[in-house]
Design a protein around this motif. Structure first.
Motif, short mmCIF file in Angstrom:
data_model
loop_
_atom_site.label_atom_id
_atom_site.label_comp_id
_atom_site.label_asym_id
_atom_site.label_seq_id
_atom_site.Cartn_x
_atom_site.Cartn_y
_atom_site.Cartn_z
N ARG A 154 50.27 63.35 80.35
CA ARG A 154 49.28 63.88 81.29
C ARG A 154 47.99 63.09 81.27
N THR A 155 47.57 62.67 80.09
CA THR A 155 46.25 62.07 79.93
C THR A 155 46.28 60.56 79.79
N GLY A 156 47.45 59.99 79.55
CA GLY A 156 47.52 58.56 79.25
C GLY A 156 47.11 58.26 77.82
N GLY A 157 47.01 59.30 76.98
CA GLY A 157 46.64 59.12 75.59
C GLY A 157 47.72 58.43 74.78
N LEU A 158 47.35 57.98 73.59
CA LEU A 158 48.25 57.22 72.73
C LEU A 158 48.56 58.03 71.47
N ILE A 159 49.81 58.06 71.08
CA ILE A 159 50.24 58.72 69.85
C ILE A 159 50.56 57.65 68.81
N LEU A 160 49.92 57.73 67.64
CA LEU A 160 50.23 56.84 66.52
C LEU A 160 51.12 57.62 65.56
N GLU A 161 52.37 57.22 65.44
CA GLU A 161 53.36 57.94 64.64
C GLU A 161 53.55 57.23 63.30
N ASP A 162 53.04 57.83 62.24
CA ASP A 162 53.12 57.25 60.90
C ASP A 162 54.36 57.79 60.20
N ASP A 163 55.41 56.97 60.14
CA ASP A 163 56.65 57.36 59.47
C ASP A 163 56.71 56.62 58.14
N TYR A 164 55.95 57.11 57.17
CA TYR A 164 55.72 56.37 55.93
C TYR A 164 56.83 56.55 54.90
N ASP A 165 57.63 57.63 54.99
CA ASP A 165 58.71 57.81 54.00
C ASP A 165 59.91 58.53 54.61
N GLY A 166 60.20 58.24 55.87
CA GLY A 166 61.27 58.95 56.58
C GLY A 166 62.66 58.75 55.99
N GLU A 167 62.82 57.72 55.15
CA GLU A 167 64.16 57.49 54.57
C GLU A 167 64.53 58.55 53.54
N PHE A 168 63.54 59.21 52.95
CA PHE A 168 63.81 60.08 51.81
C PHE A 168 63.74 61.55 52.24
N ARG A 169 64.89 62.09 52.54
CA ARG A 169 65.03 63.49 52.92
C ARG A 169 66.17 64.08 52.11
N TYR A 170 66.05 65.36 51.76
CA TYR A 170 66.99 65.95 50.81
C TYR A 170 67.68 67.20 51.35
N ASP A 171 66.93 68.08 51.97
CA ASP A 171 67.48 69.38 52.37
C ASP A 171 67.58 69.54 53.88
#
Length: 261
Positions: free
Chosen positions: A72-89
């Motif tokens: 809607r606004t033309g805004g920018l999202i900065l997505e920091d995926d710093y440890d997405g590899e480590f998931r357990y549950d």
């Protein structure tokens, strides 16, 4: 103006300030970060796969809301995926960048999965921003080695083995707290390499000091809190369990439990 999460790394806020940006914190509730972006915000910095340091993934409705805001606004999202590899549950959380590549910059790093000393990271940027991105100098040898690590399948095997090792550490931490510090509630442990230990009111600073006396480097949750966050801060300890070597893990757990109320 850059909207940020109510708790996060002060280095990110400092970088924004040095770039001439004003940061405003987004509220946080029992469901995680709220995504009612302020009207004057041009961009928002989020860690949607695993919020740092509080833990938890951004809820589907709120993911949709922030994408709608950007469109809607033309805004920018900065997505920091710093440890997405480590998931357990839980299963892997899809990237926001996949929902709208024209409005999301996806940021990743090998610091957690391999080693911070490699200084390897990456950005997936909207095509219109490519000319404006100035890459830092990174050794070609490290880049080519990582590329081979990925294409050969060795990186995936390494991450699976590391995920199992860290899950065992997490489980040992949870069990030790249940046995020796039952008044301390642990949260944010479905993914990542750290946990948040909820402490009795008024004890955060004394516990941090006691941990220091035990030779531990831990931080109170207060130091991650945006100074403009209006809510009363909870007393908690942020504990990373990825750093101690295997031979020292049991002793580290003992030292941590001795520092807790």
């Amino acid at each position: 103006t850059l909207a940020v999460e109510s708790h996060g790394l002060d280095v990110h806020r400092d970088l924004a300030a040095r770039a001439g940006l004003r940061t405003v914190p987004l509220p946080h509730d029992d469901l995680g970060t709220r995504t009612e972006i302020p009207a004057d915000a041009d961009a928002v910095l989020l860690s949607p796969a695993h919020q740092f340091p509080l833990g938890g993934a951004l809820r589907p409705g709120r993911r949709a809301a922030v994408i709608d805001w950007a469109r809607r606004t033309g805004g920018l999202i900065l997505e920091d995926d710093y440890d997405g590899e480590f998931r357990y549950d839980r299963q892997a959380v899809g990237a926001l960048q996949d929902l709208d590549p024209d409005h999301v910059v996806y940021l990743g790093t090998a610091s957690k999965s391999l080693a911070p000393g490699l200084r390897l990271g990456w950005m997936v940027v909207p095509p219109r921003l490519v000319p404006d991105v100035t890459p830092h100098s990174v050794s070609v040898v490290e880049q080519l080695t990582l590329a081979e690590f990925l294409t050969s399948g060795a990186y995936d095997r390494h991450v699976r083995a590391a995920r199992l090792r860290y899950r065992r550490r997490r489980d040992a931490l949870v069990q030790a707290l249940a046995d020796r510090a039952p008044d301390v509630h642990v949260t944010g442990i479905a993914a990542g390499l750290h946990a948040v230990l909820q402490l009795p009111p008024g004890t955060e600073q004394s516990v941090v000091q006691a941990a220091t006396w035990q030779g531990l480097a831990v931080h109170g949750l207060t130091c991650y809190r945006h100074p403009a966050t209006g809510t009363t801060p909870a007393d908690a300890l942020v504990v990373g369990y990825g750093t101690p070597p295997d031979h020292a893990w049991a002793g580290t757990l003992d030292a941590l439990c001795r520092a807790l109320p």
